[in-house]
Write an enzyme that holds these catalytic residues in place. Structure first.
Site, short mmCIF file in Angstrom:
data_model
loop_
_atom_site.label_atom_id
_atom_site.label_comp_id
_atom_site.label_asym_id
_atom_site.label_seq_id
_atom_site.Cartn_x
_atom_site.Cartn_y
_atom_site.Cartn_z
N ARG A 143 50.11 40.87 33.68
CA ARG A 143 48.66 41.48 33.41
C ARG A 143 47.87 40.41 33.04
NH1 ARG A 143 49.06 46.21 29.16
NH2 ARG A 143 49.29 44.45 27.56
N LYS B 160 42.73 43.78 30.76
CA LYS B 160 42.71 43.21 29.16
C LYS B 160 41.37 42.29 28.85
CE LYS B 160 45.85 43.38 25.53
NZ LYS B 160 45.21 44.81 24.67
N GLU C 241 42.29 57.19 27.50
CA GLU C 241 43.05 56.34 26.45
C GLU C 241 42.10 56.33 25.27
OE1 GLU C 241 44.41 52.54 27.21
OE2 GLU C 241 42.91 52.14 28.67
N1 PLP Z 1 45.34 50.30 25.99
C1 PLP Z 1 44.44 49.56 25.60
C2 PLP Z 1 43.07 49.73 25.76
C3 PLP Z 1 45.06 48.55 25.05
O1 PLP Z 1 44.13 47.60 24.32
C4 PLP Z 1 46.14 48.30 24.51
C5 PLP Z 1 46.79 47.29 24.02
O2 PLP Z 1 47.40 46.27 24.40
C6 PLP Z 1 46.94 49.16 25.16
C7 PLP Z 1 46.56 50.38 26.03
C8 PLP Z 1 48.88 49.32 25.01
O3 PLP Z 1 49.19 48.36 25.95
P1 PLP Z 1 50.69 47.40 25.67
O4 PLP Z 1 51.65 48.67 25.31
O5 PLP Z 1 50.83 46.64 26.98
O6 PLP Z 1 50.37 46.83 24.24
C1 COI Z 2 47.86 45.33 21.48
O1 COI Z 2 48.46 46.45 21.44
O2 COI Z 2 48.39 44.51 21.67
C2 COI Z 2 46.48 45.31 21.63
O3 COI Z 2 45.79 44.48 22.22
C3 COI Z 2 45.60 46.63 20.93
C4 COI Z 2 44.37 46.04 19.83
C5 COI Z 2 44.71 45.28 19.06
C6 COI Z 2 43.43 45.63 20.83
#
Ligand code: PLP
Ligand code: COI
Length: 342
Positions: A81, A183, A219
């Site tokens: 990612r 991200k 989300e």
């Molecule tokens: N959505 C957003 C906008 C986020 O910043 C995050 C955090 O990483 C997630 C979803 C969840 O993603 P992950 O499960 O890969 O941490």
């Molecule tokens: C994460 O869950 O790793 C995120 O980046 C979410 C938030 C702290 C930005």
């Protein structure tokens, strides 16, 4: 040996651990990775990150198991990612092997910062790449830094597994076909004002709807949604316009639900209108793990889930226990999900 920290009372806050890993990109190539104990960065006042927000990041965790091993969870998906995010913002990508080498170096060097098994805390790892070289015309920066840092953290939302109340935001997080699916720091800068409004009104987070039609659930600022139907199906929103971040936690939970718990799963457009029909709602992400949502406030009108404000609903609890069991090594993981550091 672990540091002398009150692990059980940690929030989701920055602490400078002893070491971080860095590499620099110059003249078309990445330098060797190196460990440094300097938590400060030194960059041009005209750096791409400062002028035009050219930065992308990741978030993953390291866990200490009951047997004293150190696990990370599906870091290959974070590496991939980060590559996708970098490509979108014209940042040189860090190859997966380099990401994995940095991860091993970082976690081993900061082993004393990894919270003990059962403490409720984990080691949060934050990789990022930013434009460090100067640009004044709008253009990609000539130089970059890749950095991976880590810190011990507790729950993202105060109260840990207690249900939270969120509100429907009037501001949007991501444009259709914009940068919502990567991200990028800019997505989070965008969400700060809406976040402040939600907090000032007493809500923990915002629910963002699709920006084009405001009819579908997308989300929150930092986590994906999962819903449970009254007949026990696990549903997660699919974006109309590719503006939801592909959460590693959500993708994993959908597999856990189907293959381990034998539940029906669906990834599809979720109309905001149908949200009151669901039995349970949760926010999932690395930082959030799964945070149950008790209520959603839509401009003063409350949607209260039958699971209530006291505890997680039963299906979300099963998903939470199975996912965290896999991450902490008490439940066998699907093939390839655990990267053992020690
Ligand atoms: N959505 C957003 C906008 C986020 O910043 C995050 C955090 O990483 C997630 C979803 C969840 O993603 P992950 O499960 O890969 O941490
Ligand atoms: C994460 O869950 O790793 C995120 O980046 C979410 C938030 C702290 C930005």
């Amino acid at each position: 040996m672990t540091k002398n920290i009150d692990w059980g009372n940690l929030g989701f806050e920055y602490t400078a651990a002893d070491y971080r890993v860095t590499a620099t990109y110059k003249d078309g190539k990445w330098s060797e990775l190196k460990l440094t104990d300097d938590p400060t960065v030194h960059i041009s006042e005209c750096a791409g990150v400062l002028q035009y927000a050219q930065t992308v990041f990741e978030g993953l965790k390291a866990y200490r198991t009951s047997e004293g091993k150190i696990y990370t969870f599906r870091p290959d998906l974070n590496a991939q990612r980060l590559i996708d995010s970098a490509n979108r913002l014209v940042i040189p990508a860090v190859p997966e092997e380099m990401f994995m080498e940095a991860l091993d170096m970082l976690v081993k060097a900061n082993e004393e910062w990894i919270p003990p098994y059962g403490s409720g805390a984990t080691l949060y790892i934050r990789p990022f790449i930013y434009g460090s070289g100067p640009v004044i015309g709008v253009a990609p920066a000539p130089e970059y830094e890749f950095r991976m840092m880590c810190m011990p953290v507790g729950p993202y939302f105060k109260g840990g597994a207690k249900p939270i109340v969120i509100k429907v935001s009037d501001l949007d997080r991501a444009a259709p076909h914009g940068t919502g699916n990567i991200k990028a720091g800019l997505n989070y800068a965008m969400s700060l004002h809406a976040g402040e409004i939600a907090h000032a009104e007493g809500f923990s987070e915002n629910m963002y709807l699709d920006a084009a039609t405001r009819t579908c659930v997308e989300e929150t600022g930092g986590a994906n949604f999962i819903f449970i139907t009254k007949d026990g199906k696990v549903v997660t929103p699919k974006s109309k316009s590719d503006s939801i971040l592909p959460s590693v936690t959500r993708r994993s939970l959908m597999i856990v639900a189907k293959d381990i718990l034998g539940l029906e799963t669906e990834q599809r457009e979720v109309l905001f209108e149908e949200v009151p029909e669901f039995a349970e709602c949760g926010l999932c992400g690395t930082a959030a793990v799964i945070s149950p949502v008790g209520k959603i406030n839509d401009h003063g009108k409350e949607i209260a889930f039958p699971s209530g404000m006291e505890e997680m609903g039963p299906t979300i609890k099963k998903l939470y226990d199975t996912l965290t069991g896999i991450q902490m090594g008490t439940i066998e993981a699907p093939e390839g999900w655990i990267h053992e550091i020690k």
